[in-house]
Design a protein around this motif. Structure first.
Motif, PDB file in Angstrom:
ATOM      1  N   PRO A  60     -11.375  -1.306  -4.342  1.00 18.13           N
ATOM      2  CA  PRO A  60     -10.152  -1.421  -5.143  1.00 18.13           C
ATOM      3  C   PRO A  60     -10.492  -1.540  -6.623  1.00 18.13           C
ATOM      4  O   PRO A  60     -11.475  -2.178  -6.984  1.00 18.13           O
ATOM      5  CB  PRO A  60      -9.497  -2.690  -4.624  1.00 18.13           C
ATOM      6  CG  PRO A  60     -10.606  -3.483  -4.018  1.00 18.13           C
ATOM      7  CD  PRO A  60     -11.636  -2.495  -3.558  1.00 18.13           C
ATOM      8  N   LEU A  61      -9.691  -0.912  -7.468  1.00 18.28           N
ATOM      9  CA  LEU A  61      -9.913  -1.017  -8.904  1.00 18.28           C
ATOM     10  C   LEU A  61      -9.165  -2.223  -9.464  1.00 18.28           C
ATOM     11  O   LEU A  61      -9.765  -3.202  -9.845  1.00 18.28           O
ATOM     12  CB  LEU A  61      -9.488   0.269  -9.608  1.00 18.28           C
ATOM     13  CG  LEU A  61     -10.275   1.514  -9.201  1.00 18.28           C
ATOM     14  CD1 LEU A  61      -9.708   2.754  -9.864  1.00 18.28           C
ATOM     15  CD2 LEU A  61     -11.734   1.340  -9.545  1.00 18.28           C
ATOM     16  N   MET A  62      -7.868  -2.173  -9.502  1.00 18.44           N
ATOM     17  CA  MET A  62      -7.080  -3.286 -10.032  1.00 18.44           C
ATOM     18  C   MET A  62      -6.286  -3.969  -8.921  1.00 18.44           C
ATOM     19  O   MET A  62      -6.083  -5.154  -8.949  1.00 18.44           O
ATOM     20  CB  MET A  62      -6.118  -2.790 -11.117  1.00 18.44           C
ATOM     21  CG  MET A  62      -6.806  -2.172 -12.308  1.00 18.44           C
ATOM     22  SD  MET A  62      -7.734  -3.358 -13.255  1.00 18.44           S
ATOM     23  CE  MET A  62      -6.459  -4.001 -14.291  1.00 18.44           C
ATOM     24  N   ASP A  63      -5.824  -3.181  -7.978  1.00 15.69           N
ATOM     25  CA  ASP A  63      -4.997  -3.693  -6.898  1.00 15.69           C
ATOM     26  C   ASP A  63      -5.747  -3.599  -5.589  1.00 15.69           C
ATOM     27  O   ASP A  63      -6.837  -3.045  -5.504  1.00 15.69           O
ATOM     28  CB  ASP A  63      -3.692  -2.888  -6.802  1.00 15.69           C
ATOM     29  CG  ASP A  63      -2.861  -2.978  -8.067  1.00 15.69           C
ATOM     30  OD1 ASP A  63      -2.830  -4.066  -8.664  1.00 15.69           O
ATOM     31  OD2 ASP A  63      -2.265  -1.963  -8.454  1.00 15.69           O
ATOM     32  N   SER A  64      -5.129  -4.088  -4.551  1.00 16.58           N
ATOM     33  CA  SER A  64      -5.672  -3.971  -3.209  1.00 16.58           C
ATOM     34  C   SER A  64      -5.709  -2.500  -2.797  1.00 16.58           C
ATOM     35  O   SER A  64      -4.883  -1.702  -3.222  1.00 16.58           O
ATOM     36  CB  SER A  64      -4.793  -4.754  -2.241  1.00 16.58           C
ATOM     37  OG  SER A  64      -5.157  -4.489  -0.916  1.00 16.58           O
TER      38      SER A  64
END
Length: 101
Positions: A60-64
């Protein structure tokens, strides 16, 4: 409430289809620091609770990554559009063997 009923409700809440290989329930997983090799820390995946089949690891980058993983796990071939080449080849071979004198 029975265990089977609880598992069905959990699966419906997660939105995961049954395993395409064994029909077992699936769950989300995450590589925790120290459990696997360090390069996989934080990666998420979906796996079958029965046979262990799983998706690839998704980072995941920023979110799930759950929605991406859910889409991967739930994707199934559409039998009406995808011809089964192996089955067709087998039927052709059988026809050839039975038609020869």
């Amino acid at each position: 409430m029975t265990r089977a009923m609880t598992m069905t409700e959990d699966r419906e809440k997660l939105g995961l289809s049954l395993c395409p290989f064994c029909g077992g329930a699936a769950r989300f997983g995450k590589c925790a620091p120290g459990e696997q090799e360090g390069e996989n820390d934080g990666a998420e995946y979906v796996e079958c609770c029965d046979c262990g089949a799983s998706t690839c690891l998704v980072f995941p980058l920023m979110d799930s990554a759950k929605q991406v993983l859910r889409d991967m796990w739930n994707r199934r071939p559409d039998d009406r559009k995808t011809p089964n080449a192996a089955n067709e080849a087998g039927q052709t071979a059988r026809a050839e063997l039975t038609s020869k004198p």
